[in-house]
Design a protein around this motif. Sequence first.
Motif, PDB file in Angstrom:
ATOM      1  N   ALA A 153       0.532  -1.549   0.066  1.00 30.25           N
ATOM      2  CA  ALA A 153      -0.052  -0.423   0.035  1.00 30.25           C
ATOM      3  C   ALA A 153       0.704   1.655   0.092  1.00 30.25           C
ATOM      4  CB  ALA A 153      -0.782   0.272   1.012  1.00 30.25           C
ATOM      5  N   LEU A 154       0.160   2.476  -0.139  1.00 33.48           N
ATOM      6  CA  LEU A 154       0.880   3.433   0.063  1.00 33.48           C
ATOM      7  C   LEU A 154       1.644   3.943   1.647  1.00 33.48           C
ATOM      8  CD1 LEU A 154       0.792   6.896  -0.832  1.00 33.48           C
ATOM      9  CD2 LEU A 154      -1.000   7.094   0.324  1.00 33.48           C
ATOM     10  N   SER A 163       3.800   9.247  -9.610  1.00 32.68           N
ATOM     11  CA  SER A 163       2.457   9.199 -10.440  1.00 32.68           C
ATOM     12  C   SER A 163       2.454   7.656 -10.619  1.00 32.68           C
ATOM     13  CB  SER A 163       2.022   9.799 -11.807  1.00 32.68           C
ATOM     14  OG  SER A 163       2.847   9.295 -12.599  1.00 32.68           O
ATOM     15  N   LEU A 164       0.744   7.149 -10.284  1.00 30.98           N
ATOM     16  CA  LEU A 164       1.013   6.100 -10.342  1.00 30.98           C
ATOM     17  C   LEU A 164       0.846   5.718 -11.634  1.00 30.98           C
ATOM     18  CD1 LEU A 164      -3.030   6.259  -8.265  1.00 30.98           C
ATOM     19  CD2 LEU A 164      -0.847   5.528  -7.621  1.00 30.98           C
ATOM     20  N   PRO A 165       0.665   6.561 -12.983  1.00 31.23           N
ATOM     21  CA  PRO A 165       0.538   5.222 -13.998  1.00 31.23           C
ATOM     22  C   PRO A 165       2.883   5.154 -14.298  1.00 31.23           C
ATOM     23  CG  PRO A 165      -0.811   7.245 -14.581  1.00 31.23           C
ATOM     24  CD  PRO A 165      -0.324   7.331 -13.233  1.00 31.23           C
ATOM     25  N   LEU A 166       3.609   6.022 -13.297  1.00 37.25           N
ATOM     26  CA  LEU A 166       4.575   5.567 -13.740  1.00 37.25           C
ATOM     27  C   LEU A 166       4.899   4.288 -12.901  1.00 37.25           C
ATOM     28  CD1 LEU A 166       6.613   9.045 -12.938  1.00 37.25           C
ATOM     29  CD2 LEU A 166       6.955   7.763 -14.990  1.00 37.25           C
ATOM     30  N   MET A 167       4.233   3.856 -11.683  1.00 37.05           N
ATOM     31  CA  MET A 167       4.080   3.142 -10.276  1.00 37.05           C
ATOM     32  C   MET A 167       4.084   1.722 -11.332  1.00 37.05           C
ATOM     33  SD  MET A 167       3.180   4.496  -6.763  1.00 37.05           S
ATOM     34  CE  MET A 167       3.966   5.568  -6.161  1.00 37.05           C
ATOM     35  N   MET A 191       6.408  11.902  -2.380  1.00 39.43           N
ATOM     36  CA  MET A 191       5.555  10.925  -3.039  1.00 39.43           C
ATOM     37  C   MET A 191       4.147  10.876  -2.881  1.00 39.43           C
ATOM     38  SD  MET A 191       4.338   7.703  -2.612  1.00 39.43           S
ATOM     39  CE  MET A 191       5.217   7.364  -0.971  1.00 39.43           C
ATOM     40  N   VAL A 192       3.622  10.730  -1.230  1.00 44.35           N
ATOM     41  CA  VAL A 192       2.430  11.236  -0.758  1.00 44.35           C
ATOM     42  C   VAL A 192       1.795  12.599  -1.289  1.00 44.35           C
ATOM     43  CG1 VAL A 192       0.848  11.036   1.171  1.00 44.35           C
ATOM     44  CG2 VAL A 192       3.080   9.824   0.915  1.00 44.35           C
ATOM     45  N   LEU A 193       1.960  13.037  -1.242  1.00 39.84           N
ATOM     46  CA  LEU A 193       1.983  14.926  -2.089  1.00 39.84           C
ATOM     47  C   LEU A 193       0.690  14.855  -3.555  1.00 39.84           C
ATOM     48  CD1 LEU A 193       3.763  17.753  -0.159  1.00 39.84           C
ATOM     49  CD2 LEU A 193       1.798  16.094  -0.025  1.00 39.84           C
ATOM     50  N   ALA A 194       1.730  13.258  -3.781  1.00 43.44           N
ATOM     51  CA  ALA A 194       2.203  13.240  -5.318  1.00 43.44           C
ATOM     52  C   ALA A 194       0.660  12.921  -5.715  1.00 43.44           C
ATOM     53  CB  ALA A 194       2.790  13.581  -6.154  1.00 43.44           C
ATOM     54  N   VAL A 195       0.838  11.607  -5.248  1.00 43.19           N
ATOM     55  CA  VAL A 195      -0.189  10.533  -5.574  1.00 43.19           C
ATOM     56  C   VAL A 195      -1.477  10.412  -4.966  1.00 43.19           C
ATOM     57  CG1 VAL A 195      -0.006   8.028  -5.066  1.00 43.19           C
ATOM     58  CG2 VAL A 195       2.120   8.461  -5.943  1.00 43.19           C
ATOM     59  N   LEU A 208      -5.336   9.404  -6.535  1.00 41.35           N
ATOM     60  CA  LEU A 208      -6.119   8.501  -5.903  1.00 41.35           C
ATOM     61  C   LEU A 208      -7.490   8.810  -5.977  1.00 41.35           C
ATOM     62  CD1 LEU A 208      -3.481   6.807  -3.191  1.00 41.35           C
ATOM     63  CD2 LEU A 208      -4.862   5.753  -5.535  1.00 41.35           C
ATOM     64  N   ASP A 209      -7.397  10.755  -5.513  1.00 35.91           N
ATOM     65  CA  ASP A 209      -8.597  10.818  -4.621  1.00 35.91           C
ATOM     66  C   ASP A 209      -9.377  11.273  -6.349  1.00 35.91           C
ATOM     67  OD1 ASP A 209      -8.578  11.415  -2.327  1.00 35.91           O
ATOM     68  OD2 ASP A 209      -6.988  12.828  -2.663  1.00 35.91           O
ATOM     69  N   ARG A 210      -8.979  11.538  -6.878  1.00 38.70           N
ATOM     70  CA  ARG A 210      -9.530  12.262  -8.605  1.00 38.70           C
ATOM     71  C   ARG A 210      -8.902  11.193  -9.741  1.00 38.70           C
ATOM     72  NH1 ARG A 210      -8.046  16.870  -5.436  1.00 38.70           N
ATOM     73  NH2 ARG A 210      -6.630  17.278  -6.494  1.00 38.70           N
ATOM     74  N   PRO A 211      -9.523   9.996  -9.499  1.00 38.58           N
ATOM     75  CA  PRO A 211      -8.099   9.625 -10.821  1.00 38.58           C
ATOM     76  C   PRO A 211      -8.685   9.670 -12.255  1.00 38.58           C
ATOM     77  CG  PRO A 211     -10.110   8.025  -9.498  1.00 38.58           C
ATOM     78  CD  PRO A 211      -9.889  10.163  -8.504  1.00 38.58           C
ATOM     79  N   ASP A 212      -8.375   9.639 -13.041  1.00 38.42           N
ATOM     80  CA  ASP A 212      -7.737   9.245 -14.345  1.00 38.42           C
ATOM     81  C   ASP A 212      -9.119   8.736 -15.219  1.00 38.42           C
ATOM     82  OD1 ASP A 212      -8.047   9.677 -17.437  1.00 38.42           O
ATOM     83  OD2 ASP A 212      -5.656   9.430 -17.430  1.00 38.42           O
ATOM     84  N   PRO A 213     -10.503   9.532 -15.658  1.00 34.69           N
ATOM     85  CA  PRO A 213     -11.753   8.302 -15.783  1.00 34.69           C
ATOM     86  C   PRO A 213     -11.776   7.374 -16.541  1.00 34.69           C
ATOM     87  CG  PRO A 213     -12.444  11.260 -16.106  1.00 34.69           C
ATOM     88  CD  PRO A 213     -10.307  11.019 -16.119  1.00 34.69           C
TER      89      PRO A 213
END
Length: 237
Positions: free
Chosen positions: A42-43, A81-85, A156-160, A164-169
């Motif tokens: 997890a985060l 970012s999540l896509p980078l992960m 990383m937390v501040l970026a990710v 998570l709150d406003r994910p890419d549709p």
Amino acid sequence: MTRKPRTTRPTERRAVTVNGGVRLAYEVTGPPAGPPVLLLPALGGTVADWAAVRDELARERRVFALDLRGHGASARPSAYSLPLMRDDVLGFLDALGLDRVDLVGHSMGGVVAYLVAAAQPHRVGRLVLEDAPAPLPREAAAPVRPEGDLAFDWAMVLAVRPQLDRPDPAWLAGLSRITAPTLVVYGGPASHLPPASFDEVVRRIPDARLITFPYGHLIHAAAPGEFTAAVSSFLAR
């Protein structure tokens, strides 16, 4: 006849470089010829969070536990970012020559896991999502930095967290591309995530089913035996 106990194999700590120089730390254990399974925490989590689950799964499987970028012993680059992960995980599979794995992700690690499974469906045999939210907008709360030294990069937390709150549709639409049989594990009323989030994931992924363990968000930590038994049974089908 008395059955001999299974030998516990040592856990090796290794690292690999992916995606133009990002160093990822990981642990690996279990029989080298066993079916590969990759664990994503997890985060803020690290490979250590999977210890009990890892050792049990490693009785029959080759188990990899990965520190995502910005976590644990992995690199702390300037970009998160999540896509980078997601791309890091795919790069990890490429670097280790793993054409196809079973993938287990907890919370944010579960989000990364379903992004991987949607991007390259043929790379994931079976998918386990432990208390991982659907990519749906949710009320944002400003993260508060814990005191003391951290096992992760606060940047990383501040970026990710906003992702998570406003994910890419597109992430929600992408769930329908997942071909792996999927086990969605929900922590029940004690989880901070709403049950509708898990219903949506099950509805979107073509071959998904939901099970509930009433232990809250940290299911594998609160009930490692129950969680691992369910995961092992699912992966063995």
